[in-house]
Design a protein around this motif. Structure first.
Motif, PDB file in Angstrom:
ATOM      1  N   HIS A 155       0.808  -1.221   0.000  1.00  0.00           N
ATOM      2  CA  HIS A 155       0.000   0.000   0.000  1.00  0.00           C
ATOM      3  C   HIS A 155       0.847   1.280   0.000  1.00  0.00           C
ATOM      4  CE1 HIS A 155      -3.239  -2.823   0.885  1.00  0.00           C
ATOM      5  NE2 HIS A 155      -4.074  -1.866   0.541  1.00  0.00           N
ATOM      6  N   ALA A 156       2.170   1.154  -0.102  1.00  0.00           N
ATOM      7  CA  ALA A 156       3.000   2.339  -0.285  1.00  0.00           C
ATOM      8  C   ALA A 156       2.717   2.951  -1.653  1.00  0.00           C
ATOM      9  CB  ALA A 156       4.474   1.968  -0.168  1.00  0.00           C
ATOM     10  N   LYS A 157       2.913   4.249  -1.772  1.00  0.00           N
ATOM     11  CA  LYS A 157       2.638   4.922  -3.045  1.00  0.00           C
ATOM     12  C   LYS A 157       3.613   4.468  -4.128  1.00  0.00           C
ATOM     13  CE  LYS A 157       0.927   8.836  -0.402  1.00  0.00           C
ATOM     14  NZ  LYS A 157       1.288  10.141   0.198  1.00  0.00           N
ATOM     15  N   LYS A 158       4.854   4.182  -3.731  1.00  0.00           N
ATOM     16  CA  LYS A 158       5.862   3.678  -4.659  1.00  0.00           C
ATOM     17  C   LYS A 158       6.628   2.550  -3.976  1.00  0.00           C
ATOM     18  CE  LYS A 158       6.760   8.402  -6.357  1.00  0.00           C
ATOM     19  NZ  LYS A 158       7.797   9.454  -6.476  1.00  0.00           N
ATOM     20  N   ILE A 159       7.108   1.596  -4.777  1.00  0.00           N
ATOM     21  CA  ILE A 159       7.965   0.525  -4.286  1.00  0.00           C
ATOM     22  C   ILE A 159       9.226   0.505  -5.152  1.00  0.00           C
ATOM     23  CG2 ILE A 159       8.207  -1.938  -3.820  1.00  0.00           C
ATOM     24  CD1 ILE A 159       5.155  -2.120  -3.679  1.00  0.00           C
ATOM     25  N   ARG A 160      10.386   0.560  -4.495  1.00  0.00           N
ATOM     26  CA  ARG A 160      11.661   0.561  -5.209  1.00  0.00           C
ATOM     27  C   ARG A 160      12.541  -0.559  -4.651  1.00  0.00           C
ATOM     28  NH1 ARG A 160       8.850   2.948  -7.991  1.00  0.00           N
ATOM     29  NH2 ARG A 160       8.971   5.113  -8.725  1.00  0.00           N
ATOM     30  N   LEU A 161      12.834  -1.545  -5.491  1.00  0.00           N
ATOM     31  CA  LEU A 161      13.607  -2.709  -5.091  1.00  0.00           C
ATOM     32  C   LEU A 161      14.947  -2.731  -5.814  1.00  0.00           C
ATOM     33  CD1 LEU A 161      10.718  -5.336  -5.298  1.00  0.00           C
ATOM     34  CD2 LEU A 161      11.464  -4.058  -3.275  1.00  0.00           C
TER      35      LEU A 161
END
Length: 273
Positions: A220-226
């Motif tokens: 539910h985060a606005k963005k996901i960066r892996l």
């Protein structure tokens, strides 16, 4: 049976993945990008008079020295920034391991991040959050109070876990994605991989339990960066990009997120050293 995607070269890997994949030159480039994403989000929110909320990992960690340098050199105030760390190891009584334990994520963040930022810039201690095994409801409640997470940063474990949300083939996708912050046992494969990568192979001394931010909070985060950079990430990235969607490989359940990216190195993109 060997899955064909494990043999994909770089061109095939980037051709038509099920989630956005990006390849950068080396570890430093991946870490530098992550640090820049952190700073850019903070500055954009500052300009709008908004707080910034991150879910932060201890693994990957190479972004933090870059981030600290940028904050100190540019004089970026973190007074309206919240770091919610993903997880922490627990002892056999399911309490936080001591902060001076070599594997303690709390200790790592204090030594490597908070103590290195200029005192007039660093966020207050109450904005440096770790999931508490005795109060697992705190993280979801805090996130709701703060209005959500701007970016969830992280890596991917050998079985596809994000944070310590371990693979569980017995759950449906919906059931898995509903899991919030909780205490759980660490899987044998994760303990082995982490022992090799972080503890000199001392498997018998690896913690057996952890507390982790849930996949629900991450999703539910606005963005996901892996980011991925280890040798065994070659298989992980290929399965993340092309494997089936299943709770047996949790990162695959995040593919439908509206703003998720996975960045890896040229080393990971190659099939051989």
């Amino acid at each position: 049976m060997r899955h064909g995607y494990y043999s994909y070269d770089k061109e095939q890997l980037l051709a038509a993945p099920k989630m956005k994949l990006f390849c950068l030159e080396d570890n430093h480039a991946v870490f530098q990008q992550m640090a820049e994403q952190m700073v850019e989000e903070i500055q954009a929110n500052h300009a709008q008079g908004r707080r910034t909320v991150f879910i932060c990992p201890v693994g990957p960690v190479g972004q933090y020295p870059c981030f600290v340098d940028m904050v100190n050199e540019q004089g970026i105030s973190l007074k309206d920034v919240w770091f919610i760390n993903m997880d922490e190891y627990l002892d056999d009584d399911k309490k936080w391991i001591p902060v001076d334990h070599p594997l303690s994520f709390r200790g790592f963040m204090e030594r490597t991040v908070y103590s290195k930022i200029r005192p007039e810039l660093v966020m207050p201690k109450e904005q440096r959050i770790f999931p508490d095994p005795d109060h697992v409801e705190q993280i979801p409640e805090l996130i709701e109070k703060l209005g959500g997470v701007d970016i969830a940063f992280g890596g991917i474990g050998i079985n596809g876990h994000v944070a310590f949300n371990e693979a569980d083939a017995s759950l449906s996708a919906e059931e898995f994605l509903a899991q919030k912050t909780r205490v759980l046992a660490i899987s044998p494969e994760t303990r082995a991989a982490n022992a090799i990568g972080d503890f000199g192979g001392a498997l018998e001394d690896m913690p057996k339990y952890c507390v982790t931010v849930g996949i629900y909070e991450i999703a539910h985060a606005k963005k996901i960066r892996l980011g991925c950079f280890r040798n065994w990430h070659r298989a992980v990235v290929r399965r993340a990009g092309y494997g089936e969607t299943t709770a047996d490989f949790p990162v695959s359940l995040l593919r439908d997120h509206e703003d998720i990216t996975l960045t890896f190195t040229e080393y990971v993109a190659r099939l051989e050293d």
